[in-house]
Design a protein around this motif. Sequence first.
Motif: not given
Length: 667
Positions: A308-312, A333-335, A360-362, A368-374
Motif C-alpha cells: 500500500e505504501s507504493i503508488a506507482s 517507484v513513487s509513494p 489508515g496509515a501507510r 512499508g507497514e500499514t495500520l487501519r482503524l475501523d
Amino acid sequence: MLVAFVAPQALLAASPALAQSTQTPSSSPASGTAAQPATQPTNEAPQSGLLGPILDLFNPSRVAAREPPTIDATPYNLSFEVKSTDRDVRSAVEDASNLERLKARPPAGAAGLIRRALSDGPAINAALYSIGYYGSNIRITVAGNSPDAPNIFDIVETSRKRGPVPVVVTVDPGPLFHFGRIAILDANTRRPLPDAPSLASLGLQPGEPALATTVVRSETVLTNHWRDAGHPFARVVDKDVVADHAVRQLDVSFYVEPGPRATFGRFSVNGADFLTPRFIEDRIDIAPGTPYSPDVLNRLRRRLLEYESIASVRIIEADHLDPDGSLPITIEVSPRKPHYIGFSASYSSTDGSAINGYWGARNLFGGGETLRLDAQVSWFGQKSDAVPDADPFGYKVAATFMKPGIITARDDLLASAAVLREVTNAYVREAGTFLAGIRHRFNDEASLQISIDLEQSRVEDTTGINDYFIAGVPFEFNYDNTDNRLDPSKGIRFTGIAEPFAQLGDANGVPTLLNARFSTYYALDEAKKYILAGRVAAGSMLGADLYDIPPQRRFYVGGGGSLRGYDYQSASPRNEDGIIIGGRSYFEASFEARIRVTDSIGVVPFFDMGSAFASEAPDFDEMKYSAGIGLRYYTAIGPLRFDVAFPLNPGPDDGSYGIYVSLGQAF
C-alpha cells in the motif's frame, strides 16, 4: 424480498481515448476541420445531474442539446444508400460517418457542411477496410452536387433557403476480400522466419475475411511473440499490404526484426527513498542471467504494487544490451500519501444496514507497514428470530496491522483485533477477537499463512446465554493465477483452510475446521466478451457435536455472498421452532456466463446452489437452488454489479427474490 446494497469506498471512472493509424492498400484525400465559434449557453438545455451520464449514454441528443447553439447553423437532411444486405456493412458506414454522428449539431455555414461531407469519404473508406471491403465506391452529394464542385458554396446557400440541405451518401462496398498469401519475413534477409507464430494465432489464415483490424493487431502479436521468446528489441519494421482485385484477396508481408536474445542484467531503483534501504531490491527475485521475459517483469510490477505504501511502479528497459548480452532494468517507484480516511455503507432489507468510517496509515515506520482503524455501527432492521427482544443495534471497532518482511522479504506479519456486537437471525454476539499470523509467499501465485485465532464471546441464541472461549491455529493456503482481482477472465483461485482448535466452546478433543473455495474463469473469445465463471465451496467441522460448537463458528448459507435469492443464512439448519441454528457442514456452487454487450455494459445470467447441513458431511438431498440475471457497468476500478435472483425451490420461510448491488464480480 431481499435488497442489498454496498457502497464502495471510492468509485473512479476513466474513459481513455485510443487512436491508431494504419497503412491501407489505397489512399484518400485529406480533409480539414474548423473550430466552432463560441456562443452564450442556453438556459433551456437539459441538466446533467446525478443520472446525467447514464441518460447521456442512451440519448446522445442530450449532449448536443446542452451545447451552445451554432452561429449561422446549416441544417441538413441525411440519407444513406448502401448497396449491401449485410448489416455489418451498413453499421460500419453509419458509425464512421461524421454527417450521421453530428447531425443533431448543424455545422456553421456552407463551409462547415462541406468540410463535414468531405471528411466522410476517407472515414467510411477506412471503416470498410476494417471489415474486409477494399473495392468500395463512395459518392456523397450535397444538394445534388459533389462537395468539391466549383460553385458548391453558392449551391448550398441557395438550397438552405428552401429548408434543410439534402445530403445523400451512396456506398457500394464491392466484394468482400479474403486473406491470400501471408508471409512473415526477416527484415534483413527477406527470408521466412522459422520460429514465427502460426497464422491461426494471428487470425490471418488464407480464406478468412481480410479485416484491416486483424492486420494491425497482428503487428502487436508478432512483436509480443518474439519478446516473450527473449528478444526485448523485437519490432515489425515494415509491411506490404496488397489488395488483388482480380481474385479478391489481400496479400500481406510482414518484415520483422527480432533483435538479439537477452538475459536480465543489473537492476537499479529510483525514487524509493521513502522506504527502508534495499526494500525494493530485496523483493526483486530475478537472478542475473535469467532469460528475458516481459511476463516476469509484469509479475514483479504487480507484486510491488500490492504494498500500500507504493503508488506507482514504472519498469524501464534499457535501449541497449550490456557487453555480456544482458539487459539493464530501471525500476522507478513513487509513494502514496501516508494517511487516508474514508467511509463505506451497506444496506439489506434482511441483513440490516451498516456505516463504517476508517483511518489508515501507510509506511508507518518506513518499512512499508500499514495500520487501519475501523469504526462501524449497524442496525439489523428487524427482530432476531433467535432473540426477539434483542436490541438490533450492533457495532465493531477494529484495528489491522501489516509488517512486510518480518523474517525474509517473502514473510509478512498480519494482525487484527476487534471488539464487536453482532445481531443475526441465529444469534446475538458480543465478543473480542484477535488474529495474528505470518504469511509466506512461495511465489507470485501461492502463499501459506499460519496464525493464532483467539476469541472471547458472550452469545445469546435459542439455548440461552453462553460464554465461549475459542483458541485455534488456522493454516490457510492461497493460490491465485487470475489476470484481474475484481474482474478475472482466465485462471483459477483456491483457498484452503485447516484449523485445529485447542478450545472451541463446549467441544471436547481437538475439533478441526476444514474449509475450501475454488473458482475458475475462462474467456471464450480473444476480446473477452464472453467469459464462463464457476465456483465451488465446501466445509466441515470435524470432531464436535452441533450444539457444542459456538453459534458464530457454525456454517450458514444464504444471501448475496453465497446463495443469491435466499435471505441471509436462511438455507441453513433450523430447530423444531423453525429458527436458524447453523450447521456442521456446507456446500455451495455457482455458475455465471459474463457477456459484454458494449465496452461498459454487460449482462450475467447465473445459477446458484447450496445449503448448510447439521451433519458432519454435506447431504445433497437438501440442496437449495436459485437462478437470476445480473447487469454489470464496467468502471476503471472494476465492474459495478446489480443482480436479481429468484429461488427455484423455496421453503415456507424463504422470500420470492433478492436484489444485490456491489462493486466487483460476485466471485
